[in-house]
Design an enzyme around this catalytic site. Structure first.
Site, PDB file in Angstrom:
ATOM      1  N   HIS A  90      -5.372  -2.781   6.677  1.00 37.46           N
ATOM      2  CA  HIS A  90      -4.122  -3.549   6.686  1.00 37.46           C
ATOM      3  C   HIS A  90      -3.009  -2.682   7.273  1.00 37.46           C
ATOM      4  O   HIS A  90      -3.152  -1.458   7.389  1.00 37.46           O
ATOM      5  CB  HIS A  90      -3.736  -3.970   5.259  1.00 37.46           C
ATOM      6  CG  HIS A  90      -3.405  -2.802   4.375  1.00 37.46           C
ATOM      7  ND1 HIS A  90      -4.368  -2.013   3.772  1.00 37.46           N
ATOM      8  CD2 HIS A  90      -2.207  -2.246   4.011  1.00 37.46           C
ATOM      9  CE1 HIS A  90      -3.797  -1.056   3.066  1.00 37.46           C
ATOM     10  NE2 HIS A  90      -2.484  -1.160   3.202  1.00 37.46           N
TER      11      HIS A  90
ATOM     12  N   ASP B  48       1.216  -2.003   6.454  1.00 37.67           N
ATOM     13  CA  ASP B  48       2.167  -2.259   5.376  1.00 37.67           C
ATOM     14  C   ASP B  48       3.325  -3.082   5.934  1.00 37.67           C
ATOM     15  O   ASP B  48       3.715  -2.922   7.090  1.00 37.67           O
ATOM     16  CB  ASP B  48       2.690  -0.936   4.794  1.00 37.67           C
ATOM     17  CG  ASP B  48       1.588  -0.145   4.098  1.00 37.67           C
ATOM     18  OD1 ASP B  48       0.573  -0.747   3.704  1.00 37.67           O
ATOM     19  OD2 ASP B  48       1.747   1.092   3.961  1.00 37.67           O
TER      20      ASP B  48
ATOM     21  N   HIS C  62      -4.502   0.904   8.457  1.00 37.01           N
ATOM     22  CA  HIS C  62      -5.156   1.915   7.617  1.00 37.01           C
ATOM     23  C   HIS C  62      -5.979   1.249   6.528  1.00 37.01           C
ATOM     24  O   HIS C  62      -5.834   0.058   6.263  1.00 37.01           O
ATOM     25  CB  HIS C  62      -4.111   2.873   7.022  1.00 37.01           C
ATOM     26  CG  HIS C  62      -3.030   2.195   6.226  1.00 37.01           C
ATOM     27  ND1 HIS C  62      -2.015   1.458   6.808  1.00 37.01           N
ATOM     28  CD2 HIS C  62      -2.805   2.116   4.892  1.00 37.01           C
ATOM     29  CE1 HIS C  62      -1.216   0.986   5.884  1.00 37.01           C
ATOM     30  NE2 HIS C  62      -1.676   1.355   4.688  1.00 37.01           N
TER      31      HIS C  62
ATOM     32  N   ARG D  81     -10.552   8.720  -6.857  1.00 29.38           N
ATOM     33  CA  ARG D  81      -9.396   9.024  -6.023  1.00 29.38           C
ATOM     34  C   ARG D  81      -8.184   8.274  -6.559  1.00 29.38           C
ATOM     35  O   ARG D  81      -8.310   7.125  -7.004  1.00 29.38           O
ATOM     36  CB  ARG D  81      -9.714   8.614  -4.578  1.00 29.38           C
ATOM     37  CG  ARG D  81      -8.589   8.800  -3.633  1.00 29.38           C
ATOM     38  CD  ARG D  81      -9.033   8.754  -2.174  1.00 29.38           C
ATOM     39  NE  ARG D  81      -7.860   8.993  -1.364  1.00 29.38           N
ATOM     40  CZ  ARG D  81      -7.043   8.029  -0.945  1.00 29.38           C
ATOM     41  NH1 ARG D  81      -7.304   6.772  -1.199  1.00 29.38           N
ATOM     42  NH2 ARG D  81      -5.960   8.333  -0.248  1.00 29.38           N
TER      43      ARG D  81
END
Ligand SMILES: C=C1C[C@]23C[C@@]1(O)CC[C@H]2[C@@]12CCC[C@@](C)(C(=O)O1)[C@H]2[C@@H]3C(=O)O
Ligand SMILES: O=C(O)CCC(=O)C(=O)O
Ligand SMILES: [Fe+2]
EC number: 1.14.11.15
Length: 358
Positions: free
Chosen positions: A232, A234, A289, A299
């Site tokens: 996607h 941002d 990203h 993570r």
């Protein structure tokens, strides 16, 4: 009083297919609902990535005298960069990481007490973009807009005030940093505060607002078939991302494919968002990203999603427009854009693009 980010989806409910999070720790095998194929996301495994060239997003030292030019170059070529000497205290980064780990370490039933509603922005749940995919993402998130007090009280009946203080301090530091980065990037294009009307009228920074997105990617039994957070861009001006010491963030470049952003202790990742792409009349790239997962280490990441107050119309800076460089986009507020994104996802930018009259 402009509409706040908190209200952006009021009257515009978003139906997420999977409202209840599984307890990832009890899953020994990857369920089919989490197995992604190229059919589920055209970008999942498109063409095999070309051989690694070792190229990566630049790490920029903000204390260097030519930081503005380095930032400008990174925004044009990658739409992303890492920063060192950013001025955010290391202790605060450790505190926000601790808070994030502690939140996602709570039992599922407790986290669901602060679940995000269909018309809300804040709270616990899967990423908003989940509604565009058939498969589930191997992650859980928590979004904060405005005061997190009510949600935090439900999560931590005893310690909520300490955690609210950390969020407040973190947002304060991020706001200052985001504004500094935006002006450095614009400076590289010869644009100053006086050239951006809405910013010069409100130079005390009252024109900005933000959301904080906490992400957790648990250890995954079959990471190659799973997706932490699908590809996607941002919807922001800028996003400042803190990632813990586990790799997973990847950025896309047409000529290089997916490139993993290595965690550099103490540094922060900066992404150009769609609104900055619009403001720069397409000169800055809003970076595509995603986040991958792995088999041995959980993570954590914390994204500070920064944009303008909801009544501010963003359009290409007049100084970057001319009879030859026509404005590529019509003007749009952040609220309008977030709603367009919530309906049209990766088509949102093209929906506000000006089409040249032939
Ligand atoms: C301000 C916002 C940007 C965001 C949608 C939101 O209203 C709050 C969450 C943000 C986030 C974080 C994860 C990735 C993303 C695409 C999503 O699904 O929710 C972004 C949204 C965005 O930038 O469009
Ligand atoms: O976890 C990451 O590295 C990416 C998170 C992200 O892209 C987001 O929250 O918008
Ligand atoms: Fe993102």
């Amino acid at each position: 009083m402009p509409a706040m980010l908190t209200d952006v989806f009021r009257g515009h409910p978003i139906h997420l297919p999977h409202s209840h999070q599984p307890d990832f720790t009890s899953l020994r095998e990857l369920p089919d609902s989490y197995k992604w194929t190229p059919k589920d996301d055209l970008l999942f495994a498109a063409a095999p990535s070309p051989p690694a060239t070792g190229e990566n997003i630049p790490l920029i030292d903000l204390d260097q005298p030519d930081a503005a030019n380095q930032i400008g170059h990174a925004c044009r070529t990658w739409g992303a960069f890492q920063i060192a000497n950013h001025g955010v205290p290391l202790g605060l980064l450790q505190d926000i990481e601790f808070l994030t780990g502690s939140l996602f370490g709570l039992p599922v039933q407790r986290k669901l007490k602060a679940a995000r509603s269909e018309t809300g922005v804040s709270g616990y749940g899967v990423a908003r973009i989940a509604s565009f995919f058939n498969k589930k993402m191997w992650s859980e998130g928590f979004t904060i807009t405005g005061s997190p007090l009510n949600d935090f009280r439900k999560l931590w009946p005893q310690l909520h005030l300490n955690y609210c203080d950390i969020v407040e301090e973190y947002e304060e530091q991020m706001k200052k940093l985001a504004s500094k980065l935006m002006w450095l990037a614009l400076k590289s294009l010869g644009v100053s505060e006086e050239d951006v009307e809405w910013a010069s009228l409100n130079s005390d920074l009252n024109w900005a607002q933000a959301a904080l997105q906490l992400n957790h990617y648990p250890v995954c039994p079959e990471p190659d078939r799973a997706m932490g957070l699908a590809a996607h861009t941002d919807s922001t001006l800028l996003t400042i991302l803190y990632q813990n010491n586990t790799a997973g963030l990847q950025v896309s470049r047409d000529d290089l494919g997916w490139v993993t952003v290595p965690p550099v202790p103490g540094s922060l990742v900066v992404n150009v968002g769609d609104l900055f792409h619009i403001l720069s009349n397409g000169l800055f790239k809003s970076v595509l990203h995603r986040a991958r997962v792995n088999q041995t280490r959980a993570r954590l990441s914390v994204a500070f999603l920064w944009g303008p107050q909801s009544d501010i119309k963003i359009s290409p800076v007049p100084k970057l427009v001319s009879p030859v460089e026509l404005p590529l986009y019509r003007s749009v507020t952040w609220t309008e854009y977030l709603r367009t994104k919530a309906t049209h996802f990766n088509k949102a930018l093209s929906m506000i693009r000006n089409h040249r009259e032939e």
